[in-house]
Scaffold this active site. Sequence first.
Site, PDB file in Angstrom:
ATOM      1  N   PHE A   1       2.871   3.847  -3.056  1.00 18.29           N
ATOM      2  CA  PHE A   1       2.295   5.192  -3.076  1.00 18.29           C
ATOM      3  C   PHE A   1       3.412   6.228  -3.065  1.00 18.29           C
ATOM      4  O   PHE A   1       3.443   7.150  -3.866  1.00 18.29           O
ATOM      5  CB  PHE A   1       1.357   5.407  -1.883  1.00 18.29           C
ATOM      6  N   PHE A   2       4.364   6.064  -2.151  1.00 19.95           N
ATOM      7  CA  PHE A   2       5.427   7.063  -2.065  1.00 19.95           C
ATOM      8  C   PHE A   2       6.405   6.957  -3.222  1.00 19.95           C
ATOM      9  O   PHE A   2       7.051   7.943  -3.565  1.00 19.95           O
ATOM     10  CB  PHE A   2       6.162   7.013  -0.729  1.00 19.95           C
TER      11      PHE A   2
ATOM     12  N   GLY B   1       0.814  -1.210   0.000  1.00 20.48           N
ATOM     13  CA  GLY B   1       0.000   0.000   0.000  1.00 20.48           C
ATOM     14  C   GLY B   1       0.843   1.253   0.000  1.00 20.48           C
ATOM     15  O   GLY B   1       0.988   1.929  -1.007  1.00 20.48           O
ATOM     16  N   GLU B   2       1.436   1.566   1.139  1.00 21.08           N
ATOM     17  CA  GLU B   2       2.174   2.819   1.281  1.00 21.08           C
ATOM     18  C   GLU B   2       3.475   2.870   0.485  1.00 21.08           C
ATOM     19  O   GLU B   2       3.772   3.899  -0.112  1.00 21.08           O
ATOM     20  CB  GLU B   2       2.441   3.125   2.757  1.00 21.08           C
ATOM     21  N   PRO B   3       4.295   1.811   0.447  1.00 20.27           N
ATOM     22  CA  PRO B   3       5.556   1.934  -0.307  1.00 20.27           C
ATOM     23  C   PRO B   3       5.372   2.318  -1.776  1.00 20.27           C
ATOM     24  O   PRO B   3       6.013   3.262  -2.239  1.00 20.27           O
ATOM     25  CB  PRO B   3       6.206   0.562  -0.138  1.00 20.27           C
TER      26      PRO B   3
END
Length: 148
Positions: free
Chosen positions: A80-81, A76-78
């Site tokens: 995204f960034f 999810g987050e990795p």
Amino acid sequence: GQIEGAFIQGMGWSTMEEVVFADSDHTWIRPTGKVFTSGPGTYKIPAFNDVPETFNVSLMKDVDNPFAVHSSKAIGEPPFFLGASVFFAIRDAISAARSQNLKRNEYFDLDMPGTSERIRMACADEIALECIAKSGKTISDFRPKGSY
């Protein structure tokens, strides 16, 4: 799908999704302090045609992660960034354009998100420099305010 979607969401966050508040630069928004861009109806988000035609994603196979719950992999987050890499690639391209147009390399500010307006003015070509001069500023102290 989730990795690609998160990457594109991060790309939009770093290049398109501009937050606009009611302030002295945006007097048409009332009351002061109100967020104008409060949803996808008032700010630009990535569309289908913003996804690259060639978009390769591969995952490592049979890799243990003893520190995660049940050896899970974060998806999810990795990614995204990682979309911020688009912003920094654009910044590198602007740096090359400025080097060519100004005949020198120097540090410059580029606020996030890297909207098309900010990119256009940061390239410091002949037309952008003329507009900056009309504003009473120089290329060193001019900062585009964004889309609105």
